[in-house]
Design an enzyme around this catalytic site. Structure first.
Site, PDB file in Angstrom:
ATOM      1  N   HIS A 279       0.789  -1.231   0.000  1.00 31.18           N
ATOM      2  CA  HIS A 279       0.000   0.000   0.000  1.00 31.18           C
ATOM      3  C   HIS A 279       0.833   1.300   0.000  1.00 31.18           C
ATOM      4  O   HIS A 279       1.903   1.376   0.588  1.00 31.18           O
ATOM      5  CB  HIS A 279      -0.919   0.022   1.231  1.00 31.18           C
ATOM      6  N   ASP A 280       0.298   2.294  -0.655  1.00 33.10           N
ATOM      7  CA  ASP A 280       0.800   3.677  -0.600  1.00 33.10           C
ATOM      8  C   ASP A 280       2.217   3.858  -1.159  1.00 33.10           C
ATOM      9  O   ASP A 280       2.904   4.817  -0.792  1.00 33.10           O
ATOM     10  CB  ASP A 280       0.738   4.227   0.839  1.00 33.10           C
TER      11      ASP A 280
END
Ligand code: UDP
Length: 219
Positions: A141-142
């Site tokens: 994620h991210d």
């Protein structure tokens, strides 16, 4: 009227691993087998693994309504050079992805991504142009990944990591997760050696190896 033609640029190790994925992807779209070819400027064979091989010149002059290319060459500098060459000839880029790739929510890819079998890209991730994620790699994620980034097989890129343009991450490397306010950054053109465990930022152009990853001694 002629139909579109699709090229996998590079008929060596990387290209031969990408071709079966491309074949399956186009079969699902109903594209005839003979509209998918290798492009290679120095291959010497007319057919590789059942697929025609054309020189770049032959590819651009073949009768076609549209031309699509995926750059299946590991060296990112070569990919960038060939991307410019193709763009100058109005060739479009397509992305090739194995059928079992998992891409979760809110992920954007630049053109020409190649995602090998068992790749996972989780949520809220931005990825640039001509990204290669080889077998069993993941992006958590991210993360923000630049252009012409290459992951060898089995790269574990954890959350909140920034990887700048042309970085190369070797097989089995692990990249520690950063935080939302302080992402871990792998600088432009950096090389992460196979099996390295990256726990800190890697400066642009540096090569790091080992556990924990350290700058390679150039002496
Ligand atoms: N290649 C090409 N045009 C270029 C540069 C490379 O057709 O301007 C081809 C080259 O002939 C070779 C392939 O790209 O067949 C690159 O293969 P290599 O084994 O170097 O790398 P990999 O397949 O692992 O990316």
């Amino acid at each position: 009227m002629s139909s579109a033609i699709y090229g996998i640029y590079g008929a060596s190790g990387c290209g031969r691993g990408v071709m079966p994925l491309a074949r399956e992807q186009l079969l699902r779209k109903g594209v005839p087998h003979d509209r998918l070819v290798f492009i290679d400027d120095a291959c010497g064979a007319e057919v590789v693994n059942g697929q025609r091989v054309l020189s770049y010149e032959a590819f651009v002059t073949t009768d076609a309504s549209e031309r699509f290319v995926a750059l299946a060459i590991s060296n990112s500098a070569v990919r960038e050079r060939l991307a410019a060459r193709c763009a100058a000839d109005d060739i479009l880029f397509w992305s090739v992805s194995a059928g079992n790739v998992v891409v979760m929510d809110n992920v954007t890819f630049g053109e020409g991504a190649i995602l090998s079998p068992f790749v996972t890209v989780t949520s809220n991730i931005r990825i640039g142009r001509h990204f290669h994620a080889n077998l069993y790699s993941y992006v958590e994620h991210d993360c923000v990944i630049g252009d012409y980034v290459t992951f060898a097989p089995g790269v574990r890129c954890n959350g909140n990591v920034v990887i700048e343009d042309h970085a190369y991450v070797g097989s089995g490397a692990v990249i520690r997760q950063g935080s939302p306010h302080r992402p871990l950054v792998i600088g432009a053109g950096a090389v992460v050696g196979m099996g390295a465990v990256v726990t800190r930022d890697v400066p642009p152009g540096a090569t790091v190896v080992g556990i924990p990853a350290r700058l390679m001694n150039r002496g």
